[in-house]
Design an enzyme around this catalytic site. Structure first.
Site, short mmCIF file in Angstrom:
data_model
loop_
_atom_site.label_atom_id
_atom_site.label_comp_id
_atom_site.label_asym_id
_atom_site.label_seq_id
_atom_site.Cartn_x
_atom_site.Cartn_y
_atom_site.Cartn_z
N ASP A 116 -23.92 124.67 159.91
CA ASP A 116 -22.57 124.43 159.84
C ASP A 116 -22.00 123.41 159.42
OD1 ASP A 116 -20.11 125.58 160.44
OD2 ASP A 116 -19.88 125.13 162.21
N PHE A 118 -18.64 120.28 157.93
CA PHE A 118 -17.74 119.42 159.06
C PHE A 118 -16.70 119.07 158.09
CE2 PHE A 118 -16.56 115.82 161.48
CZ PHE A 118 -15.50 116.61 162.05
N HIS A 123 -9.23 118.39 160.06
CA HIS A 123 -9.71 119.30 161.00
C HIS A 123 -10.44 117.26 161.76
CE1 HIS A 123 -12.43 121.01 164.75
NE2 HIS A 123 -13.24 120.64 163.94
N ARG A 132 -12.63 110.61 170.05
CA ARG A 132 -12.98 108.93 170.02
C ARG A 132 -11.46 108.32 169.68
NH1 ARG A 132 -16.95 112.46 168.31
NH2 ARG A 132 -15.89 112.59 165.81
N GLU A 187 -13.14 128.63 165.61
CA GLU A 187 -13.22 128.41 164.62
C GLU A 187 -13.13 128.66 164.03
OE1 GLU A 187 -15.27 123.44 165.61
OE2 GLU A 187 -16.17 124.90 164.32
N GLU A 189 -13.81 129.71 159.62
CA GLU A 189 -14.56 129.36 158.69
C GLU A 189 -15.20 130.24 157.75
OE1 GLU A 189 -18.03 127.27 159.86
OE2 GLU A 189 -17.24 126.20 161.96
N ASP A 221 -17.29 130.07 164.10
CA ASP A 221 -17.94 130.15 165.04
C ASP A 221 -17.38 129.28 166.54
OD1 ASP A 221 -20.38 127.85 165.43
OD2 ASP A 221 -19.34 125.91 165.51
N ARG A 225 -15.53 123.85 173.81
CA ARG A 225 -15.62 122.18 173.85
C ARG A 225 -15.66 121.62 175.30
NH1 ARG A 225 -14.91 122.12 169.00
NH2 ARG A 225 -12.87 123.53 168.15
N GLN A 228 -19.38 120.86 175.27
CA GLN A 228 -19.74 120.20 173.90
C GLN A 228 -19.25 118.36 174.06
OE1 GLN A 228 -16.55 121.39 170.70
NE2 GLN A 228 -17.96 119.73 168.84
N LYS A 241 -22.26 124.98 170.72
CA LYS A 241 -22.70 126.05 169.85
C LYS A 241 -23.00 127.03 169.51
CE LYS A 241 -19.50 123.61 167.14
NZ LYS A 241 -17.93 123.80 166.60
N THR A 245 -21.32 132.79 166.83
CA THR A 245 -21.50 133.46 165.87
C THR A 245 -20.65 134.10 165.00
OG1 THR A 245 -22.01 130.29 165.57
CG2 THR A 245 -21.37 131.22 163.62
N THR A 332 -14.68 123.82 160.05
CA THR A 332 -13.45 124.59 160.54
C THR A 332 -12.41 124.40 159.80
OG1 THR A 332 -13.44 123.83 162.84
CG2 THR A 332 -11.47 124.40 162.22
N GLU A 346 -7.75 121.93 168.31
CA GLU A 346 -6.67 121.24 167.22
C GLU A 346 -5.16 121.17 168.00
OE1 GLU A 346 -7.56 120.27 162.88
OE2 GLU A 346 -9.25 121.61 163.56
#
Length: 400
Positions: A116, A118, A123, A132, A187, A189, A221, A225, A228, A241, A245, A332, A346
């Site tokens: 998967d 990114f 995103h 972060r 997610e 995708e 996916d 959270r 995670q 994760k 899926t 995503t 998000e």
């Protein structure tokens, strides 16, 4: 044109002809192609000598056909097009058209490995700001290589399969706890699946993408959270994760997406030589996300920074062999507006800003009993819209 009665808005006209696996009560699974409100039974056609019979289609997955390669894919598509457009074949082909309402659509592929990526800039920026806030957004390496994680092939489920809320470690008010995920997410995708393998120690260049990749499908996916955010310090994701899926039942062949191909967004800095592109492989796909049949987002795939050929080239540049059934997901799909965001993380900014559903309820993350559906369409060669189908799943309570 086809002699089959096809609704113009079905998304499953002659421009599309996606492959899937289906079964009827008391019968073994077999391979079919969607046309209008029917599935064309390819195993039946091959048994009647109407298409080539290499035991590809009397099977519970597309893998046997996918490994046959590009020439076989092209020849079979041309033959199916001929059978469905030439009225002289109608009497022999029509008995093999089965109403979709009478079949069960199954997982279309036997998954070998799952990766998967990114690849959405929106995103990447949003998640960096959430998790972060004091770090660069996105991370410094993000525009230099297609970032990805290696997932678990054993928990790739067919559309419609329920998703049990996972349990795991999480931080609650600075205290470590174990229990059901409190921030369950989806997610939205788009994935592609490999048909032709590659040899160990070799790589698949971007120009060879169409020689190895059979087609595209939709991916959800599912993500925990809170699990995670705790386990991804510094590695991960892992358990957040690997519990589930979901993939859509129809695999749309590359030939059906020719009209959807557009230039990808500019890449700065210029990618290294093994990631250079000599043709357009952005895709003009429109996604739609629904919670309990209520639209919550319409993510635009056209903004994805890294293309599918670049993702495949990066995944194999170290010599890792490609296998039939390898599944690669985009990550995503998101955009600049709130309604473009492809996950609850998000949409609600990690639960800070709940969303209002049209039925008057609110959500920060998914609740037990919620059903998530992701669907997508693309331009077709004749000016119509083709459908990638949909992937759906309903959240069940945890088994603590």
């Amino acid at each position: 044109m086809t002699w089959v009665e096809v609704d113009d808005d079905s998304g499953f006209g002659m421009d599309n002809l996606p492959y899937g696996v289906f079964s009827r009560p008391g019968e073994l699974p077999r391979v079919g192609v969607a046309i209008g409100s029917f599935v064309l039974d390819l195993a039946g056609l091959s048994a009647d000598g109407l298409i080539e019979n290499n035991r590809w289609f009397a099977a519970g997955s597309l893998n046997g056909f996918m490994v046959a390669g590009r020439a076989a894919w092209q020849a079979n598509r041309a033959r199916i097009t001929e059978l469905l457009s030439d009225e002289t074949f109608r009497d022999r082909v029509e008995p093999h058209l089965i109403p979709l309402t009478t079949v069960e659509l199954l997982r279309p592929i036997e998954v070998a490995d799952y990766v998967d990526f990114f690849s959405s800039p929106d995103h990447a920026v949003n998640t960096s700001k959430i998790f972060r806030p004091n770090a660069p957004a996105p991370a410094p390496n993000w525009r230099s290589l297609p970032v990805a994680y290696h997932g678990r092939a054993g928990t790739i489920y067919a559309s419609g399969a329920p998703v049990v809320r996972p349990c795991g470690q999480r931080k609650v008010d600075s205290r470590l706890a174990y229990g059901p995920c409190l921030k369950l997410d989806y997610e939205a995708e788009v994935g592609f699946v490999a048909g032709v393998p590659s040899a160990p120690g070799t790589r698949v260049p971007t120009a060879a993408f169409a020689d190895h990749v059979f087609g595209f499908l939709l991916v959800n996916d599912w993500s925990a959270r809170d699990i995670q955010s705790w386990e991804s310090q510094p590695l991960g994701p892992f358990l957040a994760k690997s519990f589930a899926t979901s993939i859509s039942p129809w695999v749309v062949p590359l030939a059906a997406l020719e009209a959807a191909r557009i230039p990808q967004p500019p890449q700065d800095p210029a990618p290294l030589s093994y990631l250079e592109m000599n043709e357009d492989w952005g895709l003009d796909l429109t996604l739609e996300v629904l919670i309990n049949d209520q639209v919550v987002a319409t993510p635009p795939f056209s903004r994805m920074y890294w293309t599918s050929p670049q993702q495949l080239a990066h995944a194999t540049v170290n010599g890792a062999p490609l296998r039939t059934g390898d599944l690669f997901a985009s990550g995503t799909v998101s955009g600049p507006e709130r309604t473009d965001r492809g996950c609850m993380l998000e949409l609600t900014w990690n639960g800070r800003d709940p969303i209002d559903l049209p039925d008057g309820t609110k959500r920060t993350f998914l609740e037990d009993g919620d059903t998530v559906t992701i669907r997508a369409t693309a331009p077709g060669l004749s000016g119509s819209r083709i459908s990638l189908g949909e992937v759906t799943g309903t959240v069940l309570p945890a088994n603590p």
